[in-house]
Design a protein around this motif. Structure first.
Motif, PDB file in Angstrom:
ATOM      1  N   GLN A 244       0.826  -1.208   0.000  1.00 42.83           N
ATOM      2  CA  GLN A 244       0.000   0.000   0.000  1.00 42.83           C
ATOM      3  C   GLN A 244       0.863   1.263   0.000  1.00 42.83           C
ATOM      4  O   GLN A 244       0.454   2.314   0.472  1.00 42.83           O
ATOM      5  CB  GLN A 244      -0.938   0.011   1.227  1.00 42.83           C
ATOM      6  N   GLY A 245       2.065   1.148  -0.555  1.00 37.69           N
ATOM      7  CA  GLY A 245       3.012   2.257  -0.505  1.00 37.69           C
ATOM      8  C   GLY A 245       2.703   3.394  -1.461  1.00 37.69           C
ATOM      9  O   GLY A 245       1.970   3.242  -2.445  1.00 37.69           O
ATOM     10  N   ILE A 246       3.294   4.553  -1.157  1.00 38.99           N
ATOM     11  CA  ILE A 246       3.242   5.729  -2.028  1.00 38.99           C
ATOM     12  C   ILE A 246       4.646   6.329  -2.075  1.00 38.99           C
ATOM     13  O   ILE A 246       5.429   6.168  -1.150  1.00 38.99           O
ATOM     14  CB  ILE A 246       2.229   6.796  -1.548  1.00 38.99           C
ATOM     15  N   GLU A 247       4.948   7.019  -3.178  1.00 33.99           N
ATOM     16  CA  GLU A 247       6.270   7.644  -3.289  1.00 33.99           C
ATOM     17  C   GLU A 247       6.167   8.965  -4.034  1.00 33.99           C
ATOM     18  O   GLU A 247       5.269   9.180  -4.851  1.00 33.99           O
ATOM     19  CB  GLU A 247       7.261   6.717  -4.003  1.00 33.99           C
ATOM     20  N   SER A 248       7.122   9.843  -3.733  1.00 29.78           N
ATOM     21  CA  SER A 248       7.240  11.125  -4.431  1.00 29.78           C
ATOM     22  C   SER A 248       8.686  11.286  -4.881  1.00 29.78           C
ATOM     23  O   SER A 248       9.562  10.494  -4.512  1.00 29.78           O
ATOM     24  CB  SER A 248       6.849  12.279  -3.498  1.00 29.78           C
ATOM     25  N   LEU A 249       8.933  12.321  -5.670  1.00 25.87           N
ATOM     26  CA  LEU A 249      10.295  12.662  -6.088  1.00 25.87           C
ATOM     27  C   LEU A 249      10.710  13.949  -5.381  1.00 25.87           C
ATOM     28  O   LEU A 249       9.946  14.919  -5.331  1.00 25.87           O
ATOM     29  CB  LEU A 249      10.358  12.844  -7.610  1.00 25.87           C
ATOM     30  N   ILE A 250      11.904  13.930  -4.822  1.00 26.90           N
ATOM     31  CA  ILE A 250      12.398  15.061  -4.046  1.00 26.90           C
ATOM     32  C   ILE A 250      12.826  16.201  -4.968  1.00 26.90           C
ATOM     33  O   ILE A 250      13.571  15.995  -5.941  1.00 26.90           O
ATOM     34  CB  ILE A 250      13.610  14.640  -3.185  1.00 26.90           C
ATOM     35  N   ASP A 251      12.363  17.396  -4.650  1.00 34.38           N
ATOM     36  CA  ASP A 251      12.874  18.600  -5.315  1.00 34.38           C
ATOM     37  C   ASP A 251      14.106  19.029  -4.515  1.00 34.38           C
ATOM     38  O   ASP A 251      14.000  19.733  -3.502  1.00 34.38           O
ATOM     39  CB  ASP A 251      11.806  19.689  -5.307  1.00 34.38           C
ATOM     40  N   VAL A 252      15.278  18.572  -4.954  1.00 30.56           N
ATOM     41  CA  VAL A 252      16.517  18.806  -4.209  1.00 30.56           C
ATOM     42  C   VAL A 252      16.805  20.304  -4.057  1.00 30.56           C
ATOM     43  O   VAL A 252      17.336  20.749  -3.031  1.00 30.56           O
ATOM     44  CB  VAL A 252      17.703  18.087  -4.891  1.00 30.56           C
ATOM     45  N   ALA A 253      16.421  21.085  -5.060  1.00 28.49           N
ATOM     46  CA  ALA A 253      16.650  22.539  -5.004  1.00 28.49           C
ATOM     47  C   ALA A 253      15.919  23.157  -3.813  1.00 28.49           C
ATOM     48  O   ALA A 253      16.421  24.105  -3.197  1.00 28.49           O
ATOM     49  CB  ALA A 253      16.201  23.186  -6.308  1.00 28.49           C
ATOM     50  N   GLN A 254      14.734  22.635  -3.496  1.00 27.86           N
ATOM     51  CA  GLN A 254      13.981  23.155  -2.352  1.00 27.86           C
ATOM     52  C   GLN A 254      14.740  22.891  -1.058  1.00 27.86           C
ATOM     53  O   GLN A 254      14.807  23.765  -0.183  1.00 27.86           O
ATOM     54  CB  GLN A 254      12.593  22.504  -2.296  1.00 27.86           C
ATOM     55  N   PHE A 255      15.321  21.708  -0.928  1.00 31.19           N
ATOM     56  CA  PHE A 255      16.100  21.390   0.270  1.00 31.19           C
ATOM     57  C   PHE A 255      17.341  22.278   0.368  1.00 31.19           C
ATOM     58  O   PHE A 255      17.655  22.815   1.434  1.00 31.19           O
ATOM     59  CB  PHE A 255      16.498  19.906   0.254  1.00 31.19           C
ATOM     60  N   SER A 256      18.017  22.433  -0.761  1.00 37.34           N
ATOM     61  CA  SER A 256      19.220  23.280  -0.770  1.00 37.34           C
ATOM     62  C   SER A 256      18.868  24.719  -0.403  1.00 37.34           C
ATOM     63  O   SER A 256      19.616  25.394   0.320  1.00 37.34           O
ATOM     64  CB  SER A 256      19.880  23.247  -2.158  1.00 37.34           C
ATOM     65  N   GLY A 257      17.709  25.179  -0.890  1.00 34.18           N
ATOM     66  CA  GLY A 257      17.274  26.539  -0.603  1.00 34.18           C
ATOM     67  C   GLY A 257      17.003  26.780   0.868  1.00 34.18           C
ATOM     68  O   GLY A 257      17.023  27.924   1.330  1.00 34.18           O
ATOM     69  N   GLN A 258      16.734  25.721   1.625  1.00 33.69           N
ATOM     70  CA  GLN A 258      16.495  25.840   3.059  1.00 33.69           C
ATOM     71  C   GLN A 258      17.744  25.501   3.876  1.00 33.69           C
ATOM     72  O   GLN A 258      17.685  25.356   5.094  1.00 33.69           O
ATOM     73  CB  GLN A 258      15.348  24.909   3.471  1.00 33.69           C
ATOM     74  N   GLY A 259      18.861  25.348   3.164  1.00 32.63           N
ATOM     75  CA  GLY A 259      20.110  25.085   3.864  1.00 32.63           C
ATOM     76  C   GLY A 259      20.333  23.639   4.234  1.00 32.63           C
ATOM     77  O   GLY A 259      21.224  23.328   5.032  1.00 32.63           O
TER      78      GLY A 259
END
Length: 310
Positions: A244-259
């Motif tokens: 019953q899993g779900i998955e997404s793709l990480i927006d790495v730029a968003q993480f980098s933008g938050q340090g």
């Protein structure tokens, strides 16, 4: 002789008439009683049905608040819930999580609905009692949390005309869409919130057009995936596969933008947040950033065929 026969005849007629009167007086109350009992049974049947319908709505509301309470608890504690199903059960019944009162559950514990049901019964001259026998939480599909509540209902007419007893299993489903994914919260130290949204796209790549894949990644939409953890797993911090899993793709730029330091690995969320680092490929067509990588097993999932480094 004729006079005697007439006398016997009239006497018989009188006896028959008197008998009919007697029978009518005898059966009329019983007929009325049966009619009253039948009407009360119909009323009680309808009342039980309305209770079950109302309880289903109540459990949905309480379940939604219980999940919000758990997510609030995870954010406050900065850690996952060891037993999400047990915590949901505790929140639904006691309004607490690990004995800590949850403000969102005030007035929404399942036990607190009893007074409402009792008051409704009083209006119909019914004495109502119900006991919650069991509450189970499970995920039997990727997009819902299923809450099954077993209750013992006892209803008695205050005029003692009829009574009703029944064990009911009431099922409510709370959609996971709209809740925050705790994997994002914990792995960004609470800096990034990603609300679960089912993807709009059935095709991610068409020829050289990767606009759908780009939008899917930028918005971190979700797809169902038996290789990924379920929503309940995510509340517990599990990164293992679930039917019953779900998955997404990480927006790495968003993480980098938050340090938050970026990782050079597959952007599939449960892989990105794990210590695993399967062989990954970089998508090279124009429009996708250089950090966008997919592990080999996800290339076909996202219809990616232009790759480098594989």
């Amino acid at each position: 002789m004729l006079r005697n026969k007439r006398g016997v005849f009239f006497t018989t007629i009188v006896i028959i008439i008197l008998a009919l009167f007697y029978m009518s007086f005898t059966f009329y109350p019983k007929t009325e009683e049966r009619k009253n009992v039948r009407e009360r049974i119909i009323t009680m049947n309808n009342f039980v049905f309305s209770i079950e319908e109302d309880m289903s709505r109540q459990i949905y509301i309480s379940g939604h608040r219980a999940i919000l309470s758990i997510e609030s608890y995870i954010l406050d504690q900065g850690n996952y819930i060891p037993d999400a199903e047990g915590a949901l059960n505790e929140a639904l019944i006691n309004g607490t999580i690990y004995s800590q009162n949850m403000s969102l559950m005030e007035g929404y514990k399942l036990e607190e609905w009893k007074k409402r049901v009792t008051d409704l019964g009083d209006k119909l001259n019914l004495e109502v009692n119900y006991t919650i026998l069991n509450v189970t939480i499970e995920q039997d599909n990727p997009w819902d949390v299923k809450i099954s509540t077993t209750i013992n209902i006892s209803i008695e007419d205050k005029g003692k005309l009829a009574s009703w007893k029944k064990v009911s299993i009431i099922i409510s489903r709370v959609k996971v869409e709209g809740f925050e994914d705790p994997l994002y919260l914990i792995n960004s130290n609470g800096l990034i919130s990603n609300v679960i949204k089912k993807t709009k796209y059935s095709a991610f790549v068409s020829g050289s057009d990767i606009s759908n894949l780009s939008a899917h990644t930028t918005n971190s939409y979700y797809i169902a995936s038996s290789s990924a953890p379920s929503f309940i797993d995510r509340l517990e911090g599990k990164l293992t596969s679930n039917q019953q899993g779900i998955e997404s793709l990480i927006d790495v730029a968003q993480f980098s933008g938050q340090g938050v330091s970026p990782k050079d690995k597959s952007v599939v969320d449960y892989i990105y947040f794990s210590t695993n680092n399967p062989s990954s490929c970089t998508v090279t067509p124009p429009g996708m950033p250089s950090w966008f990588k997919l592990d080999d097993s996800h290339l076909s999932t996202y219809q990616v065929s232009w790759v480098a480094g594989c």
